[in-house]
Design an enzyme around this catalytic site. Structure first.
Site, PDB file in Angstrom:
ATOM      1  N   GLN A  55       0.830  -1.215  -0.061  1.00 13.46           N
ATOM      2  CA  GLN A  55      -0.269   0.086   0.234  1.00 13.46           C
ATOM      3  C   GLN A  55       0.716   1.308  -0.331  1.00 13.46           C
ATOM      4  OE1 GLN A  55      -2.401  -2.025   3.123  1.00 13.46           O
ATOM      5  NE2 GLN A  55      -3.460   0.273   1.840  1.00 13.46           N
ATOM      6  N   HIS A 141      -7.739 -10.171   5.078  1.00 10.82           N
ATOM      7  CA  HIS A 141      -7.637  -8.661   3.934  1.00 10.82           C
ATOM      8  C   HIS A 141      -5.872  -7.947   3.803  1.00 10.82           C
ATOM      9  CE1 HIS A 141      -8.939  -3.971   3.301  1.00 10.82           C
ATOM     10  NE2 HIS A 141      -8.137  -3.474   3.476  1.00 10.82           N
TER      11      HIS A 141
HETATM   12 NI    NI Z   1      -6.782  -2.038   2.644  1.00 14.44          NI
END
Ligand code: NI
Length: 183
Positions: A55, A141
């Site tokens: 991310q 996740h």
């Molecule tokens: Ni996420």
């Protein structure tokens, strides 16, 4: 927390780096520990309960979480390298998920209700954690991020397409406003 922990800029979908497969770390060394600490610091600032290295555009199999196993709120921080889901329950559960890389969009996602995850901690020791509830959803996740999978990929086609269209529209709007120029 190492002194070198920093707040990392996060990528948002549909950035293609979020779709890449991340590489296992060969050892949990100072650079991995530094990354873990920066992820923890960034997760704190952004108000998330989990954050994976890709991310931040860093394609290593590393993520951090801070889920309270009792009430699902922010709790103890866990730092994981090379996590592997070694067991999934037959039973499934639905949790409302969001993602710092998919701002403002949330959806109910169905996944195995419980999992067991094997990982290396910040000392490089092999550990295993068994999780249920929101913690289990969070571990799955974050593991998905390491394989380039985002939570809306787990939805039915109609809802998945709706989110993808919305993300593309937002990207076009951002580009039209020239926001990308300052990144
Ligand atoms: Ni996420």
């Amino acid at each position: 927390m190492t002194a070198s922990a920093k707040i990392l800029p996060l990528l948002t979908a549909p950035d293609p780096l979020l779709r890449r497969h991340s590489a296992a770390v060969s050892a949990v060394d100072d650079s991995v520990r530094e990354l873990m600490d920066s992820l923890v610091a960034t997760m704190g600032v952004e108000g998330g309960i989990g954050l994976a290295a890709p991310q931040a555009g860093i394609l290593w199999r590393v993520f951090v979480t801070r889920v309270d196993v009792e009430d699902g709120g922010p709790g103890k921080v866990l730092k994981m390298a090379n996590p592997e889901i070694v067991w999934r329950s037959e039973e499934r559960a639905v949790h409302c998920e969001g993602c710092l890389s998919v701002p403002e969009l949330k959806a109910d996602v169905e996944r195995p209700a419980e999992v067991r995850v094997r990982y290396l901690d910040e000392a490089g020791e092999v550990r295993e954690v068994r999780a249920g509830g929101l913690f289990a959803a969070c571990l799955q996740h974050e593991s998905d991020h390491l394989d380039g999978v985002l939570f809306f990929d787990r939805l039915g086609l109609v809802r998945r397409d709706m989110i993808i269209r919305r993300l593309r529209r937002r990207k076009r709007e951002r580009e039209a406003e020239g926001e990308d120029a300052v990144l």
